[in-house]
Design an enzyme around this catalytic site. Structure first.
Site, PDB file in Angstrom:
ATOM      1  N   GLY A  50      36.049  36.242 -10.375  1.00  0.00           N
ATOM      2  CA  GLY A  50      35.319  34.994 -10.496  1.00  0.00           C
ATOM      3  C   GLY A  50      35.859  34.180 -11.656  1.00  0.00           C
ATOM      4  N   VAL A  53      40.291  29.346 -15.058  1.00  0.00           N
ATOM      5  CA  VAL A  53      41.570  29.770 -15.619  1.00  0.00           C
ATOM      6  C   VAL A  53      41.379  30.288 -17.040  1.00  0.00           C
ATOM      7  CG1 VAL A  53      42.175  27.468 -16.500  1.00  0.00           C
ATOM      8  CG2 VAL A  53      43.987  29.101 -15.994  1.00  0.00           C
ATOM      9  N   THR A  54      42.161  31.304 -17.409  1.00  0.00           N
ATOM     10  CA  THR A  54      42.194  31.788 -18.777  1.00  0.00           C
ATOM     11  C   THR A  54      43.608  32.218 -19.104  1.00  0.00           C
ATOM     12  OG1 THR A  54      41.018  33.078 -20.453  1.00  0.00           O
ATOM     13  CG2 THR A  54      41.600  34.221 -18.392  1.00  0.00           C
ATOM     14  N   GLY A 129      37.237  42.290 -15.641  1.00  0.00           N
ATOM     15  CA  GLY A 129      36.415  42.648 -16.795  1.00  0.00           C
ATOM     16  C   GLY A 129      36.422  41.623 -17.894  1.00  0.00           C
ATOM     17  N   CYS A 147      38.414  28.590 -19.075  1.00  0.00           N
ATOM     18  CA  CYS A 147      37.240  28.892 -18.248  1.00  0.00           C
ATOM     19  C   CYS A 147      36.656  27.629 -17.601  1.00  0.00           C
ATOM     20  CB  CYS A 147      36.188  29.638 -19.053  1.00  0.00           C
ATOM     21  SG  CYS A 147      36.837  31.152 -19.801  1.00  0.00           S
TER      22      CYS A 147
END
Length: 192
Positions: A50, A53-54, A129, A147
């Site tokens: 879910g 973008v990071t 995670g 995010c």
């Protein structure tokens, strides 16, 4: 992660994988292209978690949480809360006042994000995670809307007075995850 999740059954022991990634942007299932501002030479990988973008890179502790939440009788929101609390408690042990936000998963200090969170659930089991910024180059975050939030400032635990090394962060976060997730069996496989 996907293979582990697909091949596990009700008797498979839950695992938590701790690692560092080489520089990479990951775009979640709901990720929108407009949040990738100028990735440059850093690869962009589409992933099945879910979120938006990071960035992942050296000096960031990534924990893949591979749990059978159905067997543990945990809901997704409850698990998210436990993961966030493990990070908050890790930072609190170092006198850093961190908190979670109900409308934006992750952990924050003074409205700046120190840890990101993204999960996927399949067959009652989680994968993906958390990512805790420990001692890293934060500049790649300026190439994205972290995010999905334009202007989101990212920080790292080293600059906050929290864990200053990957080893320290790994030891402290592992202790909190084991405690809060009520892990009775734990086997460490060193990856760094």
């Amino acid at each position: 992660m996907q293979q582990f999740t697909d091949q596990r059954d009700d008797s498979t022991i839950d695992e938590i994988w701790l690692l560092e990634h080489p520089p990479v942007f990951t775009q979640g299932q709901a990720g929108k292209a407009e949040h990738l501002l100028f990735p440059g030479e850093i690869p962009v990988v589409q992933v099945d978690r879910g979120g938006q973008v990071t960035y992942h890179g050296p000096g960031q502790l990534v924990a893949y949480v591979l749990l059978n939440i159905k067997r543990r009788n945990l809901g997704v929101r409850q698990l998210v809360n436990l993961i966030e609390q493990s990070i908050i408690d890790t930072l609190a042990a170092n006198q850093v006042n961190a908190y979670a936000k109900s409308d934006a998963p992750g952990v924050y200090v003074d409205e700046k994000k120190v840890a990101s969170l993204g999960l996927r659930v399949r067959k009652g089991c989680t994968f993906h995670g958390l990512a805790l910024n420990v001692d890293m180059d934060l500049s790649p975050f300026s190439r994205i809307n972290p995010c999905g939030y334009a202007g989101m400032q990212m920080v790292q635990s080293k600059d906050l007075g929290g864990p200053v090394s990957m080893l320290q962060a790994k030891q402290q976060l592992t202790a909190q995850l084991v405690k809060l997730l009520n892990v009775s069996e734990f086997q460490e496989i060193t990856g760094f």
